[in-house]
Design an enzyme around this catalytic site. Sequence first.
Site, mmCIF file in Angstrom:
data_model
loop_
_atom_site.group_PDB
_atom_site.id
_atom_site.type_symbol
_atom_site.label_atom_id
_atom_site.label_comp_id
_atom_site.label_asym_id
_atom_site.label_seq_id
_atom_site.Cartn_x
_atom_site.Cartn_y
_atom_site.Cartn_z
ATOM 1 N N LYS A 23 0.840 -1.213 0.000
ATOM 2 C CA LYS A 23 0.000 0.000 0.000
ATOM 3 C C LYS A 23 0.871 1.257 0.000
ATOM 4 O O LYS A 23 0.654 2.180 -0.784
ATOM 5 C CB LYS A 23 -0.920 -0.044 1.229
ATOM 6 N N ASP A 312 1.793 -0.960 12.122
ATOM 7 C CA ASP A 312 0.588 -1.435 11.429
ATOM 8 C C ASP A 312 0.272 -2.889 11.753
ATOM 9 O O ASP A 312 -0.849 -3.353 11.525
ATOM 10 C CB ASP A 312 0.753 -1.285 9.915
HETATM 11 C C1 S3P Z 1 2.693 4.876 6.192
HETATM 12 C C2 S3P Z 1 3.269 5.261 7.365
HETATM 13 C C3 S3P Z 1 2.771 4.847 8.680
HETATM 14 C C4 S3P Z 1 1.805 3.685 8.584
HETATM 15 C C5 S3P Z 1 0.818 3.842 7.470
HETATM 16 C C6 S3P Z 1 1.531 3.961 6.143
HETATM 17 C C7 S3P Z 1 3.272 5.370 4.927
HETATM 18 O O1 S3P Z 1 2.100 5.943 9.286
HETATM 19 O O2 S3P Z 1 1.126 3.510 9.803
HETATM 20 O O3 S3P Z 1 -0.064 2.740 7.405
HETATM 21 O O4 S3P Z 1 2.962 4.806 3.861
HETATM 22 O O5 S3P Z 1 4.056 6.321 4.990
HETATM 23 P P1 S3P Z 1 2.920 7.069 10.120
HETATM 24 O O6 S3P Z 1 3.897 7.656 9.213
HETATM 25 O O7 S3P Z 1 1.893 8.062 10.553
HETATM 26 O O8 S3P Z 1 3.530 6.349 11.270
#
Ligand code: S3P
Length: 426
Positions: A23, A312
């Site tokens: 993702k 996550d």
């Molecule tokens: C992500 C960063 C994470 C993660 C999210 C995806 C990303 O969040 O929890 O599902 O793709 O940069 P944070 O950067 O807020 O920790």
Amino acid sequence: MSSIKVTKAEPFSLRISEIAPDKSISHRCAMFAMLADGTSEIENFLRAEDTLNSLQIVKNLGATVEDDGVVIKISSEGIKESSEVLDCGNSGTGMRLFCGLLSSAEGHFVLTGDEYLRRRPMKRVTAPLRDIGAKLDGRNNGDLAPLSIRGASLRAFNYESKIASAQVKSAMILAALRADGECSYSEPELSRDHTERMLKGMGADIEVDGLTTKIKPMKKLLSPLKIRVPSDPSSAFFFAVAAAITPSSDVVLEGVTLNPTRIEAFEALRKMGADITYETTDNKYEPIGNIHVKHAPLHAITVEDNISWLIDELPALSIAFACADGVSVVKNAEELRVKESDRISTVVRGLRACGIEVEEVHDGYSVKGSKLQSATINSYGDHRIAMSFMIAGLKCGVEVEDVACVNTSFPNFFELLQKITSVEFA
Ligand code: S3P
């Protein structure tokens, strides 16, 4: 489909090549293609709600997107003002990264999202972006979406972030590419680093030294991306836990990114006693390969360092905690409270419903392993809570309510779950 019943699993041995594509990387592919001179070619883009919303936004911003069902080709002649409100759906990554990308673009833009995203904090990106000249606003003095952005000239910055967040880091790196001088960004612990790896691979002048990233503004457009998106370790992890908690079971998860900032949850499961091995098969922007997970008796652990590397996966890891011998502890994880749901509270409620003893504190929780009991679980509209408790159902049988949210990240989850157990849609 609003709820689902999962029954107890028999032992299984599986190879899975169809774990959903990553993702984080898919969002970035859609957005970064707008910075390239030429056509980016993306194979295995995640076709789930969150990332399809990002792709739609990129189209709204004037990019040409061709999709033959296998490869998505994106070309852009610069970001164009859109007459549409840009809808990020459920995705914090989408909204926060677009803030960084659009802060310096010519025009006026409005970003919104679903009822959950409109409750999540955006000040972590809007405040540092405003400090360097961005014209960004939203409800609650720029903290809550809908957000409005009027593109502006951005000043060079040295920003020390108090939180280890790849979303904040990525938004600031995207802003730095268009700022008026060299910028630096540092963070308290290294967060996932796809942005740095991908933009460097496209020719951006980015240097990473420990916890500090130095970014020089783009002198010209970047080279287009040519990428096959690897499988998502956060999605793969549900099946890793499934194998780890089911006696005489094992699973090989194929083509997953083995980026060290993404596989910490597998390492945690290995420390708990599961038999886990990695095999690297490729390296494009980041290492990619197979993860083999075999059941073994699990014992409790404490998780307190590099939390952003497994943030996550904590809901799914908590199901493994419930099946382990002893009391597992999660500390320094207050970031869990501002995810798609307050995941400290939703994990604790779900485990208690399954008869597990859990204690909640402000930045984490502890879980006393014992026998999971059958229950009805509310997902609170959070995809990772829904999938984690369906995996718990492999031990005890569960009904999980409000499961449509699974489509935000892992649309073929149910199909794969049916390879392990019987699943009834209600
Ligand atoms: C992500 C960063 C994470 C993660 C999210 C995806 C990303 O969040 O929890 O599902 O793709 O940069 P944070 O950067 O807020 O920790």
